[in-house]
Design an enzyme around this catalytic site. Structure first.
Site, PDB file in Angstrom:
ATOM      1  CB  THR A 288      -0.935  -0.011   1.233  1.00 58.03           C
ATOM      2  OG1 THR A 288      -1.738  -1.196   1.172  1.00 58.03           O
ATOM      3  CG2 THR A 288      -1.828   1.215   1.270  1.00 58.03           C
TER       4      THR A 288
ATOM      5  CG  ASN B  81      -5.886  -8.531  -5.856  1.00 58.95           C
ATOM      6  OD1 ASN B  81      -5.841  -7.836  -6.867  1.00 58.95           O
ATOM      7  ND2 ASN B  81      -6.678  -8.244  -4.850  1.00 58.95           N
TER       8      ASN B  81
ATOM      9  CB  SER C  61       2.963  -7.093  -0.351  1.00 58.57           C
ATOM     10  OG  SER C  61       2.521  -7.296   0.968  1.00 58.57           O
TER      11      SER C  61
ATOM     12  CG  HIS D 111       1.230  -9.680   3.987  1.00 57.92           C
ATOM     13  ND1 HIS D 111      -0.063 -10.118   3.907  1.00 57.92           N
ATOM     14  CD2 HIS D 111       1.220  -8.409   3.514  1.00 57.92           C
ATOM     15  CE1 HIS D 111      -0.823  -9.152   3.418  1.00 57.92           C
ATOM     16  NE2 HIS D 111      -0.069  -8.103   3.170  1.00 57.92           N
TER      17      HIS D 111
ATOM     18  CB  THR E  35      14.375   3.133  12.379  1.00 62.93           C
ATOM     19  OG1 THR E  35      14.876   4.341  12.940  1.00 62.93           O
ATOM     20  CG2 THR E  35      15.248   1.957  12.788  1.00 62.93           C
TER      21      THR E  35
ATOM     22  CB  CYS F 201     -13.044  -6.417   2.293  1.00 66.36           C
ATOM     23  SG  CYS F 201     -14.207  -7.496   3.075  1.00 66.36           S
TER      24      CYS F 201
HETATM   25  N1  PLP Z   1      -1.659  -4.862  -4.184  1.00 72.22           N
HETATM   26  C1  PLP Z   1      -2.306  -6.027  -4.241  1.00 72.22           C
HETATM   27  C2  PLP Z   1      -2.544  -6.661  -5.571  1.00 72.22           C
HETATM   28  C3  PLP Z   1      -2.747  -6.657  -3.073  1.00 72.22           C
HETATM   29  O1  PLP Z   1      -3.399  -7.811  -3.151  1.00 72.22           O
HETATM   30  C4  PLP Z   1      -2.485  -6.024  -1.828  1.00 72.22           C
HETATM   31  C5  PLP Z   1      -2.955  -6.633  -0.570  1.00 72.22           C
HETATM   32  O2  PLP Z   1      -4.002  -7.258  -0.487  1.00 72.22           O
HETATM   33  C6  PLP Z   1      -1.794  -4.802  -1.828  1.00 72.22           C
HETATM   34  C7  PLP Z   1      -1.398  -4.249  -3.023  1.00 72.22           C
HETATM   35  C8  PLP Z   1      -1.471  -4.102  -0.533  1.00 72.22           C
HETATM   36  O3  PLP Z   1      -0.431  -4.788   0.107  1.00 72.22           O
HETATM   37  P1  PLP Z   1      -0.083  -4.582   1.642  1.00 72.22           P
HETATM   38  O4  PLP Z   1      -0.994  -5.460   2.417  1.00 72.22           O
HETATM   39  O5  PLP Z   1       1.351  -5.002   1.762  1.00 72.22           O
HETATM   40  O6  PLP Z   1      -0.247  -3.141   1.961  1.00 72.22           O
END
Ligand code: PLP
Length: 381
Positions: free
Chosen positions: A69, A154, A200, A202, A238, A325
């Site tokens: 994000t 996604n 990202s 995670h 940091t 969501c």
């Molecule tokens: N972009 C996509 C395609 C995602 O699926 C997500 C998270 O669901 C993000 C960006 C945002 O990632 P983060 O959770 O690291 O902020």
């Protein structure tokens, strides 16, 4: 418990857990020059190399962030702001209709707040692929453009034509942001095809709260967080040492494991085959398009996504409806709407990952069959 929601977040990989634990045992700010600081710095730089390797980039092009994000916001705001200081201002944001909300909402806000900058949405085909004809036309219009197109969606896993879009952007002088969050580790990626690429941790099996923006050498970029001048002044603060160490370890693990992708494709294909055998009325959205090996977006006509997610949850099976969501409520999917999927057809996203196995896939099928048998009289009515 069967966990089939890797596109929302992946379980921590053992390699990432180990790296996090090692990082937590270090006391030192990566900017400090004493031994502790140097140990922390070495760990950050190793992770930077590992993340860079995942997307065929140089390590000094990787800026660690708090997640994708932030990376998407840094890319969009940072490129628009930096370009405004030159005689090549960005006046048009060409954003695909299926982008993650972190891209769409940031682009909307820029268009509202930055004078002479407008947002134009690039439609997708019914298969969920960015409409190249429309994009080509938009790129020919006057005004410097910044294009945002994810490498794979996604919700559906549909892979986007990044190579072609990259070429079009180069030919027309447009900048390109690629959100590679879902595709990372699932298909080969090349950050050299774009100006900025967001990642990202995670989604790969690293902890939540860490991500990266990979920035091409000639991309204009203004920092959005100012302060201590970390990361070449492009993202002050940091560094999240434990998160970054875990991200590097996850990136390394996924890159050295080709077999994982082949296994995932077989697992996903087997899941869809079994589902269609048991429930021939099931529909796989985006099926005709090239897709990531791990994602399946399925609908059962007459059943709502909410019912399916809840029924599966009651059976101990975790999936989600399209995008994860924050409100805990299931909203209509902007991705399916962009593909022209009828409102009545709501779907769930089944996404596998590094520790998924056949029993996870079987559990989804079994639970959906049970639900269909319970709900069929109503669904058919
Ligand atoms: N972009 C996509 C395609 C995602 O699926 C997500 C998270 O669901 C993000 C960006 C945002 O990632 P983060 O959770 O690291 O902020």
């Amino acid at each position: 418990m069967p966990y089939c929601d890797h596109n929302a977040t992946a379980p921590l990989r053992p390699e990432a857990r180990e790296a996090v634990e090692r990082a937590l045992s270090i006391t030192g700010n990566p900017t400090s020059i004493h031994a502790g600081g140097r140990a922390a710095r070495a760990m950050v730089e190793r992770a930077r190399e590992e993340v860079a390797r995942l997307v065929c980039a140089e390590s000094d092009s990787v800026i660690f962030t708090s997640g994708a994000t932030e990376a998407n916001a840094l890319a969009l705001r940072g490129m628009v702001e930096a370009a405004a200081d030159t005689n090549k201002s960005i006046t048009r944001l060409l954003v695909s209709a299926i982008e993650h909300k972190s891209v769409l909402k940031t682009a909307e806000t820029i268009a509202e707040r930055v004078a002479d900058t407008r947002l134009e949405i690039v439609p997708v085909t019914t298969d969920g692929i960015a409409n190249i004809e429309v994009l080509t036309r938009l790129l020919k219009a006057e005004g410097r453009a910044l294009v945002a197109l994810m490498s794979a969606n996604n919700e559906t896993g549909v892979v986007q034509p990044i190579m072609e879009v990259s070429r079009l952007c180069r030919e027309t002088g447009a900048l390109l942001l690629v959100d590679a969050v879902t595709a990372a580790g699932k298909i080969p990626l090349d950050a050299g095809l774009c100006d900025c690429m967001s990642l990202s941790g995670h989604k790969l099996g690293a902890p939540q709260g860490v991500g990266a923006l990979v920035v091409g050498g000639s991309a204009p970029l203004a920092p959005q967080l100012l302060g201590g001048g970390q990361q070449k002044g492009l993202r002050a603060g940091t560094e999240n040492l434990a998160g970054i160490a875990g991200f590097g370890a996850a990136a390394k693990a996924v890159l050295s494991n080709d077999e994982e992708r082949t296994r995932l494709a077989a697992l996903r294909d087997g899941f869809e085959r079994a589902l269609k055998e048991m429930l021939p009325q099931s529909v796989v959205l985006g099926e005709a398009a090239p897709r990531l090996p791990n994602t399946s977006n399925v609908a059962l006509p007459g059943l709502s996504a909410e019912n399916m997610v809840i029924a599966l949850d009651l059976d101990g099976v975790m999936v989600s409806s399209g995008s994860s969501c924050s409100s805990g409520k299931i909203a209509g999917s902007h991705v399916l709407a962009a593909m022209g999927v009828a409102d009545e057809l709501s779907s769930i996203r089944v996404s596998f990952g590094w520790n998924s196995n056949k029993s996870d896939a079987d559990a989804v099928v079994t639970s959906l069959v049970k639900l269909w048998q319970r709900a069929r009289p109503r669904a058919a009515a």
